[in-house]
Enzyme design. Structure first.
Site, PDB file in Angstrom:
ATOM      1  N   LYS A 112      10.720  -4.548  -0.551  1.00 54.67           N
ATOM      2  CA  LYS A 112      12.048  -3.415  -0.772  1.00 54.67           C
ATOM      3  C   LYS A 112      13.273  -4.352  -1.196  1.00 54.67           C
ATOM      4  O   LYS A 112      14.075  -3.758  -1.967  1.00 54.67           O
ATOM      5  CB  LYS A 112      12.182  -2.893   0.686  1.00 54.67           C
ATOM      6  CG  LYS A 112      11.002  -1.736   1.012  1.00 54.67           C
ATOM      7  CD  LYS A 112      11.542  -0.841   1.823  1.00 54.67           C
ATOM      8  CE  LYS A 112      10.461   0.448   2.122  1.00 54.67           C
ATOM      9  NZ  LYS A 112      10.772   1.124   3.031  1.00 54.67           N
ATOM     10  N   LYS A 199      -1.361   5.248  -5.382  1.00 56.08           N
ATOM     11  CA  LYS A 199      -1.228   6.118  -4.268  1.00 56.08           C
ATOM     12  C   LYS A 199      -0.597   7.390  -4.423  1.00 56.08           C
ATOM     13  O   LYS A 199       0.651   7.332  -5.036  1.00 56.08           O
ATOM     14  CB  LYS A 199      -0.547   5.337  -2.963  1.00 56.08           C
ATOM     15  CG  LYS A 199      -1.564   5.283  -2.028  1.00 56.08           C
ATOM     16  CD  LYS A 199      -0.907   4.180  -0.930  1.00 56.08           C
ATOM     17  CE  LYS A 199       0.178   5.145  -0.007  1.00 56.08           C
ATOM     18  NZ  LYS A 199       0.714   4.388   1.153  1.00 56.08           N
ATOM     19  N   LYS A 202       5.706  10.310  -3.216  1.00 57.73           N
ATOM     20  CA  LYS A 202       7.121  10.827  -3.619  1.00 57.73           C
ATOM     21  C   LYS A 202       7.653   9.888  -4.930  1.00 57.73           C
ATOM     22  O   LYS A 202       8.413  10.256  -5.632  1.00 57.73           O
ATOM     23  CB  LYS A 202       7.839  11.137  -2.623  1.00 57.73           C
ATOM     24  CG  LYS A 202       7.437  12.525  -1.919  1.00 57.73           C
ATOM     25  CD  LYS A 202       8.118  12.860  -0.799  1.00 57.73           C
ATOM     26  CE  LYS A 202       8.104  11.849   0.427  1.00 57.73           C
ATOM     27  NZ  LYS A 202       8.442  12.058   1.670  1.00 57.73           N
TER      28      LYS A 202
HETATM   29  P1  AMP Z   1       5.705   7.563   3.821  1.00 58.38           P
HETATM   30  O1  AMP Z   1       6.163   8.800   3.864  1.00 58.38           O
HETATM   31  O2  AMP Z   1       5.067   6.943   2.718  1.00 58.38           O
HETATM   32  O3  AMP Z   1       6.265   6.727   4.809  1.00 58.38           O
HETATM   33  O4  AMP Z   1       4.198   7.836   4.507  1.00 58.38           O
HETATM   34  C1  AMP Z   1       4.172   8.652   5.918  1.00 58.38           C
HETATM   35  C2  AMP Z   1       2.645   8.431   6.581  1.00 58.38           C
HETATM   36  O5  AMP Z   1       1.673   8.988   5.575  1.00 58.38           O
HETATM   37  C3  AMP Z   1       2.419   7.168   6.593  1.00 58.38           C
HETATM   38  O6  AMP Z   1       1.389   7.080   7.903  1.00 58.38           O
HETATM   39  C4  AMP Z   1       1.340   6.588   5.332  1.00 58.38           C
HETATM   40  O7  AMP Z   1       0.352   5.869   5.622  1.00 58.38           O
HETATM   41  C5  AMP Z   1       0.816   8.124   5.225  1.00 58.38           C
HETATM   42  N1  AMP Z   1       0.730   8.242   3.549  1.00 58.38           N
HETATM   43  C6  AMP Z   1       1.408   8.200   2.667  1.00 58.38           C
HETATM   44  N2  AMP Z   1       0.911   8.383   1.441  1.00 58.38           N
HETATM   45  C7  AMP Z   1      -0.338   8.614   1.490  1.00 58.38           C
HETATM   46  C8  AMP Z   1      -1.415   8.394   0.692  1.00 58.38           C
HETATM   47  N3  AMP Z   1      -1.290   8.541  -0.434  1.00 58.38           N
HETATM   48  N4  AMP Z   1      -2.566   8.554   1.165  1.00 58.38           N
HETATM   49  C9  AMP Z   1      -2.988   8.231   2.610  1.00 58.38           C
HETATM   50  N5  AMP Z   1      -1.792   8.360   3.477  1.00 58.38           N
HETATM   51  C10 AMP Z   1      -0.693   8.258   2.971  1.00 58.38           C
END
Ligand code: AMP
Length: 337
Positions: A112, A199, A202
Site C-alpha cells: 500500500k 479478483k 471495487k
Molecule cells: P475488502 O472490502 O476487500 O476489504 O474485503 C472484505 C472481505 O471480503 C474480506 O474478508 C475479503 O477477503 C473478502 N473479499 C473481497 N473480495 C473478494 C473476492 N473477490 N473473493 C472472495 N472474497 C473476497
C-alpha cells in the site's frame, strides 16, 4: 456448561458490497453466528489510513451496517469501532509492545505504501498505514476471542497479533491475553467478470465487481457480458472465465444447475448462454432477498441506527472491562467504570 467460543472479524466501510465480499466473507459470518459468539466490527478507524473523504466515511459506515443486517448478520453481534474508543486506547498500549521492524515488514504496508503515490496520495504515507496492524491487534485482543476467520492475506497480521499478545503477557508476567487461532473456512475466491484472472474488487473499477444490491437488469447485463474464453486456455483445461461462472453457481448453492451444466461441459456440449443464465438467475435470486430485507430496514432507519448504537454500547462494556484490566497490568492509573 462452558461458554461458547468467541469469534471476531472486522470489515472496513469502503462503499458497495459485492458478490466477492458476500461469498468470500459475509455469508460465512452469517453461518458462524450459529456456532460461536461472534463480534463483527465495522472498522471505520481503519478506513482512514489512506487519503479518504470524511463525508463519505460516515455514509459508508451506515451503508455497510445496513448491508450486513440485510444479509442476515444479527444486530446484537455488530458494532461500530469508533463508538468503542477503547480500541484506540488499547492500540496505543500495544504499540509499545510491538516491534517497529516487524511492522515495516508487513506485506500490506509494503504494497500500500508503494501504491499511495499512484492513487492520488501524492506519495503521502501516513503513520496510520504503518500502525494499522496494531489497531487490528487491539480490535481482536480487546474481545479475547478464540478464533479469527482469516484469508491468506491476513495470516501475517494475525501472527503479529499473537506476537504482540505474547510479548505483553511475558512482560506483565501473566497469561492475560488469549492467543487467537486462525479459523480457516473454505470460501471461494470470486473473480472479476470483466477479467477473470483478477479478483472481483471495487478498486479495479465498476466493471470488475457485481454489486450484491444492484438492480436485476444490471446483474444480468454484467453476467451476460462476463468474459468466458479468451482463447489462451491450454487444450483440455477449463478457462478462468468459465471456471469463475461455475464457482459462482456453487457459491450460490445452485447445485442442480451446477451438476447438469458440468455434465454438459464434460460432454463438450456446454452452451455459455445457459451457464450465464443460470448464474444470473442465482445471483438475482440472492440479490432480491437481500434487497427486500434492505428495504424493510430502510423503512425503519432511525430505529435500526438506535439498535446498532445499543448493541455497540453493550459490546463496549466488554472492551471497557479488558482495557481496565490491561491498564492495571501495565501499571497505568485507571478510570473505574
Ligand atoms: P475488502 O472490502 O476487500 O476489504 O474485503 C472484505 C472481505 O471480503 C474480506 O474478508 C475479503 O477477503 C473478502 N473479499 C473481497 N473480495 C473478494 C473476492 N473477490 N473473493 C472472495 N472474497 C473476497
Amino acid at each position: 456448561m462452558s461458554e461458547t467460543k468467541r469469534v471476531l472479524s472486522c470489515i472496513q466501510p469502503t462503499g458497495d458490497m459485492h458478490f466477492g465480499n458476500y461469498f468470500g466473507a459475509v455469508k460465512n459470518w452469517v453461518k458462524l453466528q450459529q456456532t460461536y459468539t461472534c463480534y463483527y466490527g465495522v472498522v471505520n478507524y481503519h478506513a482512514m489510513t489512506m487519503p479518504y473523504n470524511p463525508k463519505k466515511l460516515r455514509n459508508n459506515t451506515w451503508e455497510l451496517i445496513f448491508n450486513l443486517l440485510s444479509t442476515g448478520i444479527d444486530h446484537e453481534r455488530l458494532f461500530i469501532q469508533s463508538l468503542v474508543p477503547e480500541h484506540a486506547e488499547l492500540s496505543w498500549i500495544l504499540n509499545c509492545f510491538t516491534s517497529y521492524g516487524q511492522l515495516t515488514r508487513m506485506t500490506q504496508f509494503k504494497d500500500k505504501s508503494a501504491q499511495s503515490g499512484e492513487q492520488g496520495g501524492e506519495g503521502f504515507i501516513s503513520a496510520g498505514l504503518l500502525n494499522y496492524p496494531v489497531l487490528q491487534a487491539a480490535d481482536i485482543l480487546i474481545y479475547r476471542p478464540s478464533f479469527v476467520p482469516v484469508g491468506k492475506d491476513q495470516e501475517q497480521h494475525l501472527e503479529l497479533t499473537r506476537n504482540i499478545a505474547q510479548r505483553f503477557n511475558n512482560q506483565v508476567g501473566k497469561e492475560y491475553f488469549i492467543l487467537p487461532e486462525p479459523l480457516f473456512t473454505e470460501v471461494p475466491k470470486v473473480m472479476s467478470p470483466a477479467d477473470p484472472t483478477r479478483k472481483m474488487s471495487k478498486s479495479a473499477g465498476d466493471k470488475h465487481y457485481i454489486n450484491l444490491f444492484a438492480e436485476e437488469k444490471r446483474i444480468r447485463k454484467q453476467v451476460r457480458s462476463a468474459v468466458t474464453d479468451t482463447g489462451d486456455t491450454p487444450e483440455g483445461e477449463m478457462s478462468a472465465g468459465v471456471r469463475n461462472l461455475f464457482e459462482l453457481l456453487k457459491a450460490g448453492e445452485a447445485m442442480d444447475a451446477y451438476q447438469s451444466l458440468q455434465s454438459d461441459y464434460e460432454a463438450g456440449a456446454l452452451k455459455y448462454v445457459d451457464l450465464k443464465d443460470a448464474v444470473a438467475d442465482t445471483l438475482v435470486g440472492i440479490s432480491e432477498q437481500v434487497r427486500a430485507r434492505r428495504a424493510e430496514l430502510d423503512a425503519n432507519k432511525k430505529e435500526v441506527k438506535q439498535q446498532i448504537k445499543a448493541s455497540t454500547a453493550a459490546i463496549r462494556k466488554e472492551a471497557q472491562q479488558t482495557i481496565a484490566e490491561v491498564k492495571d497490568l501495565a501499571g497505568l492509573m485507571n478510570v473505574r467504570f
